[in-house]
Write a protein that holds these residues in place. Structure first.
Motif, mmCIF file in Angstrom:
data_model
loop_
_atom_site.group_PDB
_atom_site.id
_atom_site.type_symbol
_atom_site.label_atom_id
_atom_site.label_comp_id
_atom_site.label_asym_id
_atom_site.label_seq_id
_atom_site.Cartn_x
_atom_site.Cartn_y
_atom_site.Cartn_z
ATOM 1 N N LEU A 89 0.835 -1.202 0.000
ATOM 2 C CA LEU A 89 0.000 0.000 0.000
ATOM 3 C C LEU A 89 0.869 1.252 0.000
ATOM 4 C CD1 LEU A 89 -2.942 1.108 0.246
ATOM 5 C CD2 LEU A 89 -2.590 1.130 2.731
ATOM 6 N N HIS A 90 0.684 2.071 -1.027
ATOM 7 C CA HIS A 90 1.356 3.375 -1.097
ATOM 8 C C HIS A 90 0.334 4.441 -0.720
ATOM 9 C CE1 HIS A 90 3.959 6.628 -2.449
ATOM 10 N NE2 HIS A 90 2.907 7.120 -3.088
ATOM 11 N N VAL A 91 0.682 5.296 0.242
ATOM 12 C CA VAL A 91 -0.268 6.282 0.758
ATOM 13 C C VAL A 91 0.182 7.699 0.411
ATOM 14 C CG1 VAL A 91 -1.459 7.157 2.797
ATOM 15 C CG2 VAL A 91 -0.799 4.734 2.680
ATOM 16 N N GLU A 92 -0.745 8.487 -0.096
ATOM 17 C CA GLU A 92 -0.536 9.915 -0.315
ATOM 18 C C GLU A 92 -1.514 10.658 0.595
ATOM 19 O OE1 GLU A 92 1.453 11.785 -2.422
ATOM 20 O OE2 GLU A 92 2.543 10.024 -3.174
ATOM 21 N N TRP A 93 -0.990 11.247 1.701
ATOM 22 C CA TRP A 93 -1.824 12.048 2.585
ATOM 23 C C TRP A 93 -1.859 13.467 2.016
ATOM 24 C CZ3 TRP A 93 -4.640 9.265 5.648
ATOM 25 C CH2 TRP A 93 -4.156 8.068 6.175
ATOM 26 N N LEU A 94 -3.029 13.921 1.600
ATOM 27 C CA LEU A 94 -3.156 15.183 0.872
ATOM 28 C C LEU A 94 -3.646 16.311 1.778
ATOM 29 C CD1 LEU A 94 -4.923 13.844 -2.356
ATOM 30 C CD2 LEU A 94 -2.471 13.930 -1.836
ATOM 31 N N ASN A 95 -2.941 17.443 1.734
ATOM 32 C CA ASN A 95 -3.429 18.626 2.433
ATOM 33 C C ASN A 95 -4.531 19.294 1.615
ATOM 34 O OD1 ASN A 95 -2.148 20.036 0.365
ATOM 35 N ND2 ASN A 95 -0.339 20.527 1.599
ATOM 36 N N GLY A 96 -5.094 20.376 2.115
ATOM 37 C CA GLY A 96 -6.214 21.021 1.429
ATOM 38 C C GLY A 96 -5.884 21.441 0.015
ATOM 39 N N ALA A 97 -4.685 21.996 -0.206
ATOM 40 C CA ALA A 97 -4.307 22.473 -1.536
ATOM 41 C C ALA A 97 -4.235 21.322 -2.536
ATOM 42 C CB ALA A 97 -2.967 23.204 -1.455
ATOM 43 N N ARG A 98 -3.644 20.210 -2.131
ATOM 44 C CA ARG A 98 -3.514 19.069 -3.053
ATOM 45 C C ARG A 98 -4.851 18.370 -3.283
ATOM 46 N NH1 ARG A 98 0.862 14.970 -1.624
ATOM 47 N NH2 ARG A 98 0.853 14.569 -3.877
ATOM 48 N N GLN A 99 -5.734 18.411 -2.278
ATOM 49 C CA GLN A 99 -7.072 17.842 -2.471
ATOM 50 C C GLN A 99 -7.828 18.602 -3.557
ATOM 51 O OE1 GLN A 99 -9.308 17.376 1.247
ATOM 52 N NE2 GLN A 99 -7.376 17.085 2.332
ATOM 53 N N GLY A 100 -7.542 19.899 -3.667
ATOM 54 C CA GLY A 100 -8.201 20.720 -4.676
ATOM 55 C C GLY A 100 -7.580 20.609 -6.046
ATOM 56 N N GLN A 101 -6.508 19.813 -6.166
ATOM 57 C CA GLN A 101 -5.811 19.634 -7.447
ATOM 58 C C GLN A 101 -5.597 18.141 -7.710
ATOM 59 O OE1 GLN A 101 -2.244 21.901 -6.788
ATOM 60 N NE2 GLN A 101 -3.278 23.873 -6.980
ATOM 61 N N LEU A 102 -6.672 17.385 -7.614
ATOM 62 C CA LEU A 102 -6.569 15.934 -7.762
ATOM 63 C C LEU A 102 -6.009 15.512 -9.111
ATOM 64 C CD1 LEU A 102 -9.683 14.168 -6.175
ATOM 65 C CD2 LEU A 102 -7.291 14.038 -5.494
ATOM 66 N N SER A 103 -6.364 16.238 -10.151
ATOM 67 C CA SER A 103 -5.887 15.891 -11.487
ATOM 68 C C SER A 103 -4.363 15.949 -11.539
ATOM 69 C CB SER A 103 -6.486 16.838 -12.529
ATOM 70 O OG SER A 103 -6.123 16.433 -13.842
ATOM 71 N N SER A 104 -3.780 16.988 -10.946
ATOM 72 C CA SER A 104 -2.320 17.115 -10.921
ATOM 73 C C SER A 104 -1.691 16.023 -10.072
ATOM 74 C CB SER A 104 -1.916 18.491 -10.377
ATOM 75 O OG SER A 104 -2.381 19.522 -11.219
ATOM 76 N N VAL A 105 -2.340 15.710 -8.942
ATOM 77 C CA VAL A 105 -1.825 14.643 -8.071
ATOM 78 C C VAL A 105 -1.796 13.315 -8.817
ATOM 79 C CG1 VAL A 105 -2.294 13.273 -5.999
ATOM 80 C CG2 VAL A 105 -2.533 15.766 -5.927
ATOM 81 N N ILE A 106 -2.897 12.993 -9.503
ATOM 82 C CA ILE A 106 -3.001 11.726 -10.239
ATOM 83 C C ILE A 106 -2.003 11.684 -11.392
ATOM 84 C CG2 ILE A 106 -4.533 10.360 -11.722
ATOM 85 C CD1 ILE A 106 -6.852 11.391 -9.907
ATOM 86 N N ASP A 107 -1.877 12.793 -12.114
ATOM 87 C CA ASP A 107 -0.940 12.835 -13.247
ATOM 88 C C ASP A 107 0.507 12.705 -12.795
ATOM 89 O OD1 ASP A 107 -3.045 13.126 -14.977
ATOM 90 O OD2 ASP A 107 -2.859 15.310 -15.168
#
Length: 315
Positions: free
Chosen positions: A26-44
């Motif tokens: 399991l690889h975990v990415e704990w996202l802060n508020g800013a990254r939660q609002g940029q899911l497309s960038s996180v996924i890419d």
């Protein structure tokens, strides 16, 4: 597997999801508020094709506004920990949850109330149930003697309790129930719970056992529960007059309060057993996770550019 989760929920969700690490990579990415609002960038920015499953545990308002980003994920599991907390299935909030499911028809959704699970299944959604759970709460051990006989978490004037309003007011008058409204602070609510022998929790209008009901168990109250679903109570291990007092009418509530007030040893046993029961929920939830992540998914249709256009401004 990949987990995308809010950093705010790390303590709560992380304890249960850590059970997956025992049997999966399991690889975990704990996202802060800013990254939660940029899911497309996180996924890419992640090697998505290397993951067999992508688990999403994020606030609903975040994921609902970014459906196009989620549509990039073919093996998607979305945890929806608040759906059972919503009452009326006619409300706009519940309608939005259904729209999210329809926008991701190949995805698997995980809810925390069996009543809501059955409701979504009837609409063709791939949906599974996860037992509700919560992290431990601080308990005020300095309270020498509880001064409130019964408290009630909720506001009888709220629309959710429309069908129970008369019952609530009658019971309040007969039992001198201390009402804890939704406008009080968390600290004030805990203070009332710490000082109450019993807590009446009316989950009947909702989709499952709610967080505030679990809070009453956590502080050692004897919980008088009007459940949303009796089958769910049985599956969770709640046993009437063993670790909870189940009720389904004003008469049952009054009778059990009066009986338990006279039989204090039994009251103490039920309250203590309820608190011990709460400690089993995290393990119960952990055991369900393998059955949630392993089944195959439906056909992936998120790569259809034409159908994807309508989700750019989906609300």
């Amino acid at each position: 597997m990949l987990l995308l989760a809010s950093d705010v929920s790390k303590q709560h969700a992380g304890a249960v999801l850590s059970h997956l690490k025992a049997s999966h990579e399991l690889h975990v990415e704990w996202l802060n508020g800013a990254r939660q609002g940029q899911l497309s960038s996180v996924i890419d920015g992640l090697p998505i094709t290397q993951f067999d499953r992508v688990l999403v545990w994020l606030p609903f308002k975040r994921i609902y506004s970014q459906i196009p980003a989620l549509r990039k994920l073919s093996k998607l599991i979305v945890f929806d920990p608040i759906l059972h907390e919503l009452a009326s299935i006619e409300g706009e909030a519940l309608h939005q949850h259904v729209k999210l499911c329809k926008a991701l028809p190949w995805a698997r959704f995980v809810v925390f109330g069996q009543k809501r699970q059955r409701w979504l299944k009837k609409q063709g959604v791939d949906v599974l149930w996860l037992p509700p759970f919560m992290e431990p709460l601080p308990v005020d051990e300095s309270v020498a003697e509880k001064t409130n006989r019964v408290c009630f978490l909720g506001d009888p004037e709220l629309l959710e309790y429309k069908q129970h309003k008369g019952i609530l007011y009658d019971a309040r008058r007969e039992l001198k129930i201390h009402i804890v409204g939704s406008d009080v602070s968390f600290a004030e609510k805990l203070g009332v719970l710490d000082n109450s022998l019993m807590c009446f929790a009316c989950d009947s209008p909702f989709g499952g056992v709610r967080l505030q009901t679990l809070e009453a168990f956590a502080v050692g109250c004897l919980v008088l529960l009007w459940p949303a679903d009796h089958d769910e109570c049985a599956d969770l291990g709640l046993v009437d007059m063993e670790n909870v007092a189940l009720i389904d009418s004003k008469e049952a509530l009054v009778a059990k309060v009066n009986f338990l007030q006279r039989h204090k040893d039994q009251s103490s046993h039920i309250a203590n057993s309820g608190r011990l029961w709460l400690n089993t929920l995290e393990l119960q939830a952990g055991k369900y996770l393998d059955a949630i992540v392993e089944p195959p998914f439906g056909e992936y249709t998120g790569d259809n550019a034409w159908s994807g256009l309508k989700y750019l401004f989906y609300r």
